[in-house]
Enzyme design. Structure first.
Site, short mmCIF file in Angstrom:
data_model
loop_
_atom_site.label_atom_id
_atom_site.label_comp_id
_atom_site.label_asym_id
_atom_site.label_seq_id
_atom_site.Cartn_x
_atom_site.Cartn_y
_atom_site.Cartn_z
N SER A 107 0.86 -1.17 0.10
CA SER A 107 -0.05 0.12 -0.06
C SER A 107 0.78 1.16 0.11
O SER A 107 2.03 1.33 0.54
CB SER A 107 -1.00 0.17 1.09
OG SER A 107 -1.43 1.27 1.45
N THR A 156 -6.16 2.74 -6.69
CA THR A 156 -7.35 2.46 -6.08
C THR A 156 -8.08 3.59 -6.36
O THR A 156 -7.76 4.70 -6.46
CB THR A 156 -7.08 2.51 -4.57
OG1 THR A 156 -6.35 1.30 -4.14
CG2 THR A 156 -8.34 2.23 -3.44
#
Ligand SMILES: Cc1cc2nc3c(=O)[nH]c(=O)nc-3n(C[C@H](O)[C@H](O)[C@H](O)COP(=O)(O)O)c2cc1C
Length: 406
Positions: A107, A156
């Protein structure tokens, strides 16, 4: 660890070991958590078909995801601040994934940086990025991922603004944890956690610290992050990302048929049917209920991956049967990490792989390619057709009593 039989067991151990503020951060969904709950409930409602007397002696759970060979159709999802669940959490999870032969996704909001992870592992991993206001910094992140030889970029797209998790407000959840009395007392009861965090490489967001000008302080970094999610995010940004990222591109957070069709034409290689694990739009449908619709909408144009609520190998088979090429697991591997570090992540992956293997046997299939609607008892999530209109009933006529003969 020999008494650990399922992901739920790992969850129980992790709950005892991880401080409350971080534990709640992992578990929570946004607002009423309705979508979070629905993700699990709807998965369980997908009924598998029990088959018998089919030779399933030689089974194989391996397949490909984005052209990469995987031992099981599962990748580790991007999880922010994994390195606060366990010191060096991202490195440990990546090592476990690579040893198991599945992709790991780092991430943007990780504790270990792209470079930390790249140095510590042998093979390429996937990198997840948010579209943030500071496009210059975002470009530099993508370039760093390219330099670190990441094999796919996961963009994302469902976090243009942050959904609220009530517990994060109540717990004073910051990185590192806000030193409220309750947090200090709680951490004092978790010495093993504190020790491995102290030993870990970093205590703050590794991809941001030292890279964002004028934002060296930890609190200001946290503030910077909150302000950086970009509500202007739109389809032109995807073109821009494509222009600076030459590798494979995955769009994560698609939950709508129309969006899926546009995504398929956007040049992305894959989409992830995902509602961010119930952490963004509360009230959204469960991701499993949208999966067949998205698969139908995009056809063979892009691979469709799936996440949201996967806790067992049975869930993986359900998602594959409904058209997913592979699944991402989030909390399932974080429970393993919080419970036993790298060995716990290995255990989580192995539990899911074994459950999938047994489920394949009991549904009469020997390979991932054989999993389709054939393993489902009935097609789930089919829109109920409106009941046919009946011809209006003849009005009740009240029989008049025959006239009395005079
Ligand atoms: C603690 C936590 C942190 C997350 N951080 C990120 C993140 O940084 N980037 C992202 O794209 N998704 C993030 N997600 C969403 C996951 O990638 C994934 O979509 C979700 O966890 C899937 O649901 P599951 O946890 O039920 O498997 C996060 C989820 C959790 C639980």
């Amino acid at each position: 660890m020999k008494n650990i039989a399922c992901i739920e067991d790992l969850r129980h151990v992790a709950r005892r070991r991880v401080p409350k503020a971080f534990w709640d951060y992992v578990e929570a969904g946004s607002y009423t958590e309705g979508t979070l709950r629905r993700n699990r409930e709807d998965l369980l409602d997908v009924k598998l078909r029990q088959r018998i007397l089919i030779d399933v002696d030689k089974r194989d759970t391996s397949t490909t995801m984005l052209g990469e060979k995987v031992s099981v159709p599962v990748a580790l999802a991007p999880i922010g601040i994994c390195g606060m669940v366990h010191g060096d959490g991202e490195i440990l999870a990546c090592r476990a994934a690579q040893a198991a032969g599945i992709p790991f996704t780092l991430s943007t909001m990780s504790i270990c940086s792209i470079e930390d992870v790249a140095e510590a592992v042998d093979k390429p991993f996937w990198f997840q990025v948010y579209v943030i206001r500071d496009r210059g910094f975002m470009k530099s992140l993508i370039e760093r991922a390219y330099a670190a030889k990441c094999s796919a970029l996961v963009l994302t797209v469902d976090l243009q603004i942050l959904g609220q998790r009530h517990c994060d407000i109540r717990n004073g959840m910051t990185v590192p944890p806000e030193m409220r009395l309750a947090n200090v007392l709680d951490i004092a009861t978790k010495p093993a956690w504190a020790w491995n965090i102290l030993k870990g490489k970093r205590k703050t967001f590794g991809n941001l610290a030292g890279h964002v000008k004028g934002m060296e302080g930890i609190t200001s970094l946290a503030q910077w992050t909150a302000q950086q999610f970009d509500p202007t995010l739109n389809w032109r940004d995807i073109e821009w990302v494509k222009s600076i990222w030459p590798g494979k591109l995955i769009l994560k957070g698609i939950m709508d048929v129309e969006d899926a069709r546009i995504a398929a034409q956007s040049g992305a290689d894959a989409i992830v049917c995902s509602n961010h694990g119930g952490r963004q739009l509360d009230g959204a449908a469960s991701s499993i209920s949208m999966l067949p619709k998205l698969v139908d909408a995009v056809g063979d144009d892009v691979e469709v991956l799936f996440d949201g609520g996967i806790r067992t190998g049975m869930d993986v088979e359900r998602a594959i049967a409904l058209g997913a090429k592979g699944c991402l697991i989030g909390r399932s591997f974080v429970y393993g990490l919080g419970a036993y570090g790298q060995a716990g992540v290995t255990k989580a992956i192995e539990i899911i792989r074994k459950e999938l293997d047994v489920t394949m046997a009991l549904t009469g299939v020997a390979s991932i390619a054989q999993i389709g609607p054939n393993v489902l008892l009935e097609p789930p999530f089919v829109q109920k057709k409106p009941a046919k209109k009946r011809a209006p009933r003849a009005k009740k006529t009240t029989l008049k009593p025959a006239a009395k003969p005079n």
